[in-house]
Design a protein around this motif. Sequence first.
Motif, PDB file in Angstrom:
ATOM      1  N   ARG A 118      38.311  42.942  47.587  1.00 55.03           N
ATOM      2  CA  ARG A 118      37.842  41.550  47.503  1.00 55.03           C
ATOM      3  C   ARG A 118      37.838  41.077  46.054  1.00 55.03           C
ATOM      4  O   ARG A 118      38.310  39.978  45.742  1.00 55.03           O
ATOM      5  CB  ARG A 118      36.429  41.439  48.081  1.00 55.03           C
ATOM      6  N   THR A 119      37.319  41.898  45.161  1.00 58.07           N
ATOM      7  CA  THR A 119      37.281  41.523  43.751  1.00 58.07           C
ATOM      8  C   THR A 119      38.688  41.334  43.203  1.00 58.07           C
ATOM      9  O   THR A 119      38.968  40.372  42.486  1.00 58.07           O
ATOM     10  CB  THR A 119      36.534  42.597  42.939  1.00 58.07           C
ATOM     11  N   GLY A 120      39.578  42.262  43.535  1.00 57.19           N
ATOM     12  CA  GLY A 120      40.948  42.164  43.051  1.00 57.19           C
ATOM     13  C   GLY A 120      41.674  40.944  43.581  1.00 57.19           C
ATOM     14  O   GLY A 120      42.415  40.273  42.848  1.00 57.19           O
ATOM     15  N   ALA A 121      41.462  40.642  44.859  1.00 52.90           N
ATOM     16  CA  ALA A 121      42.135  39.492  45.461  1.00 52.90           C
ATOM     17  C   ALA A 121      41.658  38.180  44.863  1.00 52.90           C
ATOM     18  O   ALA A 121      42.425  37.214  44.760  1.00 52.90           O
ATOM     19  CB  ALA A 121      41.913  39.493  46.970  1.00 52.90           C
ATOM     20  N   GLY A 122      40.387  38.129  44.458  1.00 53.15           N
ATOM     21  CA  GLY A 122      39.841  36.891  43.915  1.00 53.15           C
ATOM     22  C   GLY A 122      39.899  36.772  42.407  1.00 53.15           C
ATOM     23  O   GLY A 122      39.431  35.778  41.838  1.00 53.15           O
ATOM     24  N   ARG A 123      40.470  37.776  41.765  1.00 56.11           N
ATOM     25  CA  ARG A 123      40.427  37.846  40.299  1.00 56.11           C
ATOM     26  C   ARG A 123      41.022  36.611  39.620  1.00 56.11           C
ATOM     27  O   ARG A 123      40.557  36.186  38.545  1.00 56.11           O
ATOM     28  CB  ARG A 123      41.189  39.092  39.845  1.00 56.11           C
ATOM     29  N   LEU A 124      42.025  36.006  40.220  1.00 52.51           N
ATOM     30  CA  LEU A 124      42.730  34.907  39.554  1.00 52.51           C
ATOM     31  C   LEU A 124      41.885  33.653  39.392  1.00 52.51           C
ATOM     32  O   LEU A 124      42.204  32.806  38.549  1.00 52.51           O
ATOM     33  CB  LEU A 124      44.012  34.564  40.316  1.00 52.51           C
ATOM     34  N   VAL A 125      40.841  33.499  40.160  1.00 52.05           N
ATOM     35  CA  VAL A 125      40.018  32.285  40.033  1.00 52.05           C
ATOM     36  C   VAL A 125      39.464  32.170  38.621  1.00 52.05           C
ATOM     37  O   VAL A 125      39.605  31.139  37.952  1.00 52.05           O
ATOM     38  CB  VAL A 125      38.876  32.293  41.072  1.00 52.05           C
ATOM     39  N   GLY A 126      38.828  33.225  38.135  1.00 56.13           N
ATOM     40  CA  GLY A 126      38.292  33.204  36.777  1.00 56.13           C
ATOM     41  C   GLY A 126      39.375  33.183  35.717  1.00 56.13           C
ATOM     42  O   GLY A 126      39.228  32.513  34.681  1.00 56.13           O
ATOM     43  N   MET A 127      40.455  33.897  35.958  1.00 61.34           N
ATOM     44  CA  MET A 127      41.539  33.937  34.973  1.00 61.34           C
ATOM     45  C   MET A 127      42.180  32.571  34.780  1.00 61.34           C
ATOM     46  O   MET A 127      42.504  32.171  33.658  1.00 61.34           O
ATOM     47  CB  MET A 127      42.592  34.970  35.416  1.00 61.34           C
ATOM     48  N   LEU A 128      42.348  31.832  35.868  1.00 63.50           N
ATOM     49  CA  LEU A 128      42.975  30.518  35.769  1.00 63.50           C
ATOM     50  C   LEU A 128      42.031  29.457  35.227  1.00 63.50           C
ATOM     51  O   LEU A 128      42.466  28.384  34.811  1.00 63.50           O
ATOM     52  CB  LEU A 128      43.522  30.098  37.136  1.00 63.50           C
ATOM     53  N   ALA A 129      40.748  29.758  35.212  1.00 61.68           N
ATOM     54  CA  ALA A 129      39.778  28.836  34.613  1.00 61.68           C
ATOM     55  C   ALA A 129      39.720  28.994  33.099  1.00 61.68           C
ATOM     56  O   ALA A 129      39.162  28.143  32.401  1.00 61.68           O
ATOM     57  CB  ALA A 129      38.395  29.062  35.214  1.00 61.68           C
ATOM     58  N   ALA A 130      40.284  30.086  32.595  1.00 62.32           N
ATOM     59  CA  ALA A 130      40.278  30.370  31.155  1.00 62.32           C
ATOM     60  C   ALA A 130      41.520  29.771  30.495  1.00 62.32           C
ATOM     61  O   ALA A 130      42.513  29.468  31.166  1.00 62.32           O
ATOM     62  CB  ALA A 130      40.226  31.874  30.925  1.00 62.32           C
TER      63      ALA A 130
END
Length: 223
Positions: free
Chosen positions: A46-58
């Motif tokens: 779950r954490t790995g699948a959702g990782r891009l949310v925070g990355m794309l906010a940066a």
Amino acid sequence: MGTVRAAFRDECARLEGVLRGLDAADLDRPTPCPPWAVRDLLAHVRTGAGRLVGMLAAPAPERAEVDAAGYFGAAKFAPDVDRDRIDGARREARELAGVPEVAEGFARAWRAADAAVAAEPPGRVVRTRHGDAMALTEFLRTRVVEVAVHGLDLADALDRRPWLTPTAATVVADLLADGRAVPDGLGWDALTLVRKATGRVPLTDAERAVLDRTGFRWLSFGG
């Protein structure tokens, strides 16, 4: 991007469907990824699948420096990184007590990531938690690997046939084999290549002989 995003969506949707059909006892089954039980492995996925949310906010780095193959280098599997990964998943698993919470948590994570990807322009670059600057498509490819390969582990833990989707199988097999065709003497399909190359199924003596004769090699995680 289209092919990789489709593979991510397909594999996550398939796993989400599996999760909604589990019972409470399934979450405590051991997995091939000790010391994790199913609930721990699912927290990691779950954490790995959702990782891009925070990355794309940066903020986006200026240019990509690492591709998907380079991402799976030895530093990602160093003992201290492994300990953090193991302990973090177990902590997160305790926050999701039952099957509905686990299924909904995974669904929210991957769908939020997919929506974030859809909002980005072609060529977007992201920075990983390890500091790698990567093209968005290349990092998304690593997410397909995470969900697909751990899906094999979950299928094993749950005594199910592998549910690897054709789109994800193609993306992962292409990455593992660096786009090369599997030697005819092996007779492997994409699922078999993924299982063999990642150590989920052992090689036979005959297969080793073909590999030695042809020089066929694949991406080694942590190598």
